[in-house]
Design a protein around this motif. Structure first.
Motif, mmCIF file in Angstrom:
data_model
loop_
_atom_site.group_PDB
_atom_site.id
_atom_site.type_symbol
_atom_site.label_atom_id
_atom_site.label_comp_id
_atom_site.label_asym_id
_atom_site.label_seq_id
_atom_site.Cartn_x
_atom_site.Cartn_y
_atom_site.Cartn_z
ATOM 1 N N THR A 1 0.827 -1.203 0.000
ATOM 2 C CA THR A 1 0.000 0.000 0.000
ATOM 3 C C THR A 1 0.859 1.249 0.000
ATOM 4 O OG1 THR A 1 -0.101 -0.069 2.406
ATOM 5 C CG2 THR A 1 -1.919 -1.112 1.199
ATOM 6 N N ASP A 2 2.135 1.074 -0.096
ATOM 7 C CA ASP A 2 3.052 2.198 -0.044
ATOM 8 C C ASP A 2 3.423 2.674 -1.448
ATOM 9 O OD1 ASP A 2 4.338 -0.212 -0.435
ATOM 10 O OD2 ASP A 2 6.184 0.412 0.555
ATOM 11 N N PHE A 3 2.397 2.901 -2.269
ATOM 12 C CA PHE A 3 2.647 3.439 -3.599
ATOM 13 C C PHE A 3 1.646 4.558 -3.861
ATOM 14 C CE2 PHE A 3 -0.171 -0.204 -4.136
ATOM 15 C CZ PHE A 3 -1.189 0.293 -4.947
ATOM 16 N N LEU A 4 1.995 5.400 -4.792
ATOM 17 C CA LEU A 4 1.199 6.551 -5.173
ATOM 18 C C LEU A 4 0.751 6.355 -6.614
ATOM 19 C CD1 LEU A 4 0.427 9.681 -4.947
ATOM 20 C CD2 LEU A 4 2.692 10.075 -5.904
ATOM 21 N N ILE A 5 -0.496 6.670 -6.901
ATOM 22 C CA ILE A 5 -0.974 6.676 -8.285
ATOM 23 C C ILE A 5 -1.149 8.128 -8.682
ATOM 24 C CG2 ILE A 5 -2.850 6.084 -9.851
ATOM 25 C CD1 ILE A 5 -3.312 3.599 -8.164
ATOM 26 N N ARG A 6 -0.608 8.458 -9.845
ATOM 27 C CA ARG A 6 -0.715 9.831 -10.343
ATOM 28 C C ARG A 6 -0.834 9.802 -11.859
ATOM 29 N NH1 ARG A 6 3.896 10.941 -12.942
ATOM 30 N NH2 ARG A 6 5.827 9.947 -12.264
ATOM 31 N N PRO A 7 -1.388 10.874 -12.434
ATOM 32 C CA PRO A 7 -1.380 10.954 -13.894
ATOM 33 C C PRO A 7 0.072 10.995 -14.379
ATOM 34 C CG PRO A 7 -2.885 12.567 -12.965
ATOM 35 C CD PRO A 7 -2.087 11.993 -11.825
ATOM 36 N N ALA A 8 0.339 10.265 -15.423
ATOM 37 C CA ALA A 8 1.695 10.273 -15.992
ATOM 38 C C ALA A 8 1.948 11.606 -16.672
ATOM 39 C CB ALA A 8 1.849 9.138 -16.992
ATOM 40 N N ASP A 9 3.208 11.933 -16.830
ATOM 41 C CA ASP A 9 3.578 13.068 -17.669
ATOM 42 C C ASP A 9 4.471 12.531 -18.781
ATOM 43 O OD1 ASP A 9 6.304 13.047 -16.641
ATOM 44 O OD2 ASP A 9 5.568 14.183 -14.920
ATOM 45 N N ASP A 10 4.790 13.374 -19.726
ATOM 46 C CA ASP A 10 5.563 12.908 -20.883
ATOM 47 C C ASP A 10 6.912 12.322 -20.495
ATOM 48 O OD1 ASP A 10 3.570 13.433 -22.717
ATOM 49 O OD2 ASP A 10 4.363 15.409 -23.275
ATOM 50 N N ALA A 11 7.501 12.818 -19.424
ATOM 51 C CA ALA A 11 8.806 12.325 -18.976
ATOM 52 C C ALA A 11 8.734 10.892 -18.452
ATOM 53 C CB ALA A 11 9.385 13.251 -17.910
ATOM 54 N N ASP A 12 7.545 10.383 -18.159
ATOM 55 C CA ASP A 12 7.406 9.010 -17.666
ATOM 56 C C ASP A 12 7.557 7.958 -18.765
ATOM 57 O OD1 ASP A 12 6.936 9.477 -14.877
ATOM 58 O OD2 ASP A 12 4.923 10.187 -15.405
ATOM 59 N N GLY A 13 7.639 8.377 -19.999
ATOM 60 C CA GLY A 13 7.772 7.424 -21.102
ATOM 61 C C GLY A 13 8.963 6.491 -20.949
ATOM 62 N N ILE B 1 4.233 10.278 -23.872
ATOM 63 C CA ILE B 1 3.151 9.358 -23.537
ATOM 64 C C ILE B 1 1.896 10.049 -23.004
ATOM 65 C CG2 ILE B 1 4.012 8.792 -21.219
ATOM 66 C CD1 ILE B 1 2.456 6.296 -23.720
ATOM 67 N N ALA B 2 2.033 11.010 -22.130
ATOM 68 C CA ALA B 2 0.850 11.703 -21.597
ATOM 69 C C ALA B 2 0.171 12.511 -22.694
ATOM 70 C CB ALA B 2 1.239 12.587 -20.415
ATOM 71 N N SER B 3 0.947 13.185 -23.510
ATOM 72 C CA SER B 3 0.387 13.955 -24.626
ATOM 73 C C SER B 3 -0.317 13.042 -25.626
ATOM 74 C CB SER B 3 1.487 14.740 -25.341
ATOM 75 O OG SER B 3 2.035 15.709 -24.482
ATOM 76 N N HIS B 4 0.253 11.862 -25.852
ATOM 77 C CA HIS B 4 -0.357 10.884 -26.768
ATOM 78 C C HIS B 4 -1.768 10.532 -26.301
ATOM 79 C CE1 HIS B 4 -0.856 7.284 -29.250
ATOM 80 N NE2 HIS B 4 -1.212 6.656 -28.130
ATOM 81 N N PHE B 5 -1.917 10.178 -25.030
ATOM 82 C CA PHE B 5 -3.238 9.789 -24.542
ATOM 83 C C PHE B 5 -4.166 10.991 -24.399
ATOM 84 C CE2 PHE B 5 -1.137 5.770 -23.707
ATOM 85 C CZ PHE B 5 -2.088 4.917 -24.267
ATOM 86 N N ALA B 6 -3.641 12.146 -24.042
ATOM 87 C CA ALA B 6 -4.477 13.355 -23.968
ATOM 88 C C ALA B 6 -5.053 13.682 -25.348
ATOM 89 C CB ALA B 6 -3.677 14.529 -23.426
ATOM 90 N N ALA B 7 -4.251 13.530 -26.403
ATOM 91 C CA ALA B 7 -4.722 13.795 -27.763
ATOM 92 C C ALA B 7 -5.824 12.825 -28.180
ATOM 93 C CB ALA B 7 -3.554 13.717 -28.752
ATOM 94 N N ARG B 8 -5.848 11.658 -27.568
ATOM 95 C CA ARG B 8 -6.901 10.663 -27.847
ATOM 96 C C ARG B 8 -8.101 10.860 -26.927
ATOM 97 N NH1 ARG B 8 -5.557 4.567 -28.857
ATOM 98 N NH2 ARG B 8 -7.796 4.773 -29.124
ATOM 99 N N GLY B 9 -8.053 11.851 -26.054
ATOM 100 C CA GLY B 9 -9.141 12.074 -25.111
ATOM 101 C C GLY B 9 -9.044 11.185 -23.886
ATOM 102 N N GLY B 10 -7.849 10.666 -23.617
ATOM 103 C CA GLY B 10 -7.662 9.733 -22.518
ATOM 104 C C GLY B 10 -6.639 10.197 -21.505
ATOM 105 N N THR B 11 -6.305 9.268 -20.617
ATOM 106 C CA THR B 11 -5.353 9.513 -19.527
ATOM 107 C C THR B 11 -4.496 8.281 -19.341
ATOM 108 O OG1 THR B 11 -7.028 10.847 -18.392
ATOM 109 C CG2 THR B 11 -5.162 10.112 -17.068
#
Length: 177
Positions: A2-14, A45-55
């Motif tokens: 349970t010691d993890f964090l979920i966050r929206p990815a950013d492009d640097a996470d690719g 990666i984040a921009s890719h999914f944002a352009a598709r209307g996703g996350t």
């Protein structure tokens, strides 16, 4: 775990997601990871999914990305209006069976339900049997015939679908069991 964090990815996470994918592919004979040829979306990666209307989300522990999970509107011609699809479901081997994939799935499911999606779809390599079991525990059902991807790994994929009919029993309750 349970010691993890979920966050929206950013492009640097690719780059970190590329490490997850390469490690997962290395577990299966014949799976080839060629980022430049088959995964150019990892460069933004984040921009890719944002352009598709996703996350796309990542799970992080001790500053390291240990999982990824993306949700975007499906492009399948036979999908119902508003249908969603999941992509990039990978969890580091050391973090598996500790609730990471489930937590990522719950985040995506909540977003799909909030958007009023009638269904979630996914495609998964026929070799990824552990993933198949996970999807089935989440309420997905295999649908139709496998498709050939014509990629470097000679991949065949199964289609899975999850109905989000509001009258159906909660999928979250099924995951907890």
């Amino acid at each position: 775990m349970t010691d993890f964090l979920i966050r929206p990815a950013d492009d640097a996470d690719g780059d970190a997601i590329a490490v997850l994918i390469a490690a997962a592919f290395a577990e299966y004979e014949g799976c080839v990871f060629d980022r430049a040829a088959e995964f150019p979306e990892l460069d933004a990666i984040a921009s890719h999914f944002a352009a598709r209307g996703g996350t796309i989300w990542v799970a992080e522990a001790d500053g390291e990305v240990i999982g990824s999970f993306a949700l975007a509107p499906t492009r399948d011609a036979d999908a119902p209006a508003g249908g969603m699809e999941i992509f990039k479901v990978y969890v580091a081997r050391t973090a598996r069976r500790r609730g990471v994939a489930r937590a990522l799935f719950e985040r995506a499911l909540t977003q799909a339900q909030a958007a009023g999606a009638p269904e979630i779809r996914l495609w998964t390599d026929t070799r990824f049997t552990d993933a198949h079991r996970f999807y089935e525990r989440c309420g997905f059902h295999r649908h139709g015939e496998a498709r050939e991807c014509h990629d470097l790994s000679a991949t065949w994929e199964y289609s899975y679908r999850l109905s989000l009919n509001p009258a159906a029993p909660s999928r979250l309750a099924r995951i907890e069991s």
